[in-house]
Design an enzyme around this catalytic site. Structure first.
Site, short mmCIF file in Angstrom:
data_model
loop_
_atom_site.label_atom_id
_atom_site.label_comp_id
_atom_site.label_asym_id
_atom_site.label_seq_id
_atom_site.Cartn_x
_atom_site.Cartn_y
_atom_site.Cartn_z
N CYS A 97 -33.53 -12.95 20.47
CA CYS A 97 -32.85 -12.62 18.95
C CYS A 97 -32.79 -13.80 17.99
CB CYS A 97 -31.81 -11.72 18.86
SG CYS A 97 -30.34 -12.38 19.92
N GLN A 98 -32.79 -15.07 18.73
CA GLN A 98 -32.45 -16.10 17.82
C GLN A 98 -33.07 -16.47 16.78
OE1 GLN A 98 -33.47 -15.85 21.21
NE2 GLN A 98 -32.48 -17.35 22.51
#
Length: 398
Positions: A97-98
């Site tokens: 998800c970064q």
């Protein structure tokens, strides 16, 4: 019926454990394999699951020719064969998800990590060539995915899934609203079905209000007690305690604060003994500048950077002082039954397993109870699709 499940970006198994626990009627799930690149997360996963863990870079496993080293390339070919050997009914992925996080760079598909979503599509296609595409998908990401780049990033994701023949549904759920886990954690959950009738019968996201749990103050305290190890004391868990000897700047008296030169002293005086006074509440020292109580009455969102040091692990008031949450408690806040069937590794490669690694793993994990709730609803949809019915009321909680 037992549906075979595979998990990409499995972490320490939050989604996997949720699916393992989910049942409806005579339907259940069986984990076949999982994939994870982080060696420390792999160790925690293998400590708790018996099925195959195919560790390594999923991009190179799915495309071995990208690896220049011949020996490594052969290993990747073997791992790809392991992935493709079984027909898979459900593919799950808490994909990185970064690239989509508000706290990150917001680059989306311009970020290499954002492109890891395309590995999901790659695997779906390769499974389809070998056997058949998975009949269901369960994907999880940060809430911001839906709004990233004015919605364009998610639109691409949805379109690519639809191109593979899936009907896609999505919703943002907060762990504290839909489970008894006392953690504020908003995530987007993307559910997809190849069978349009099953998709039509997946009603949860249309009736989310019906799934919310009631949490008055009495129940809130019960939930917090269930995840905190209140039997611990400073004599056995001293490294988690905040004391003036260890953190003198966090226990300043008014006199000590005034004696600090105005040019170098902080804007706010911090004294943990004075500011962290209530049990069954969660506090944080924000940027080393001030103490904040979480006004939701539950733990603030656990994050991966809990493992990077500093003072970013939530603090609690206990009978003999103030301490930060232990790694076990952060795992429990994600729904892992530590001490009751789930174990945290103590060593790895002959060295103690660091708390920092465990904090990071808990922060990256998917809440087990949310995964189980949605996985159960997916089984309900499959069951309901077998028989046409005008009244779907039995599929939604009263």
């Amino acid at each position: 019926m037992e549906f075979k499940v595979a998990s990409l970006f499995a972490g320490v198994g939050g989604i996997c454990l949720g699916f393992k626990n989910a049942t409806f009627a005579d339907n259940s799930y069986k984990m076949v394999w999982a994939n994870e690149i982080d060696e420390y997360a792999v160790e925690t996963y293998k400590t708790n699951f018996n099925h195959a863990m195919i560790d390594g870079d999923i991009e190179k496993i799915l495309q071995p020719d990208r690896e220049e080293d011949e020996e490594k390339r052969e290993v990747y070919y073997q791992k790809r064969e392991q992935l493709l050997h079984h027909k898979i009914d459900v593919l799950t992925a808490g994909f990185p998800c970064q690239a989509f996080s508000i706290a990150g760079y917001r680059k989306g598909f311009d970020d290499e990590r954002g492109n890891l979503f395309l590995s999901i599509i790659d695997l779906i296609q390769q499974l389809g060539q070998r056997h058949d595409k998975p009949k269901m998908l369960f994907l999880e990401n940060v809430k911001n995915l839906k709004s990233h780049d004015k919605g364009r990033t998610y639109r691409v994701i949805k379109e690519k899934l639809e191109e593979e023949g899936y009907t896609v549904k999505e919703a943002v759920l907060n762990t504290k609203e839909y489970t008894r886990l006392p953690q504020n954690r908003e995530r987007i959950y993307i559910i997809a079905f190849r069978d349009s009738k099953e998709a039509e019968n997946f009603l949860m996201f249309n009736h989310l209000e019906d799934y919310k749990v009631e949490r008055n103050d009495e129940k809130r305290i019960e939930d917090i007690k269930s995840v905190l190890d209140l039997h611990l004391s400073e004599s056995v868990a001293g490294k988690y305690y905040y004391t003036k000897e260890k953190y003198p700047d966090y226990f300043l008296t008014e006199t000590e604060y005034k004696n600090i030169d105005e040019e170098i002293r902080k804007e706010h005086r911090i004294n943990i003994d004075e500011e962290i006074t209530e049990e069954y509440e969660f506090y944080q020292v924000r940027r080393g500048m001030y103490v904040r109580k979480n006004m939701n009455g539950v733990c603030p969102t656990l994050t991966a950077n809990m493992g990077t040091g500093g003072h970013n692990v939530a603090l609690i008031k206990v009978k003999d002082g103030v301490r930060k949450l232990t790694p076990a408690e952060t795992f429990k806040l994600q729904g892992f039954p530590v001490g009751n069937g789930y174990k945290l590794p103590e060593t790895y490669k002959g060295r103690p397993f660091s708390d920092g690694r465990l904090y990071k793993q808990a922060g990256n994990a998917v809440s087990v109870d949310v995964a189980q709730l949605i996985a159960t609803e997916m089984l309900k949809a499959v069951e309901a699709a077998k028989q046409p019915q005008d009244d779907k009321s039995e599929l939604v909680p009263n």
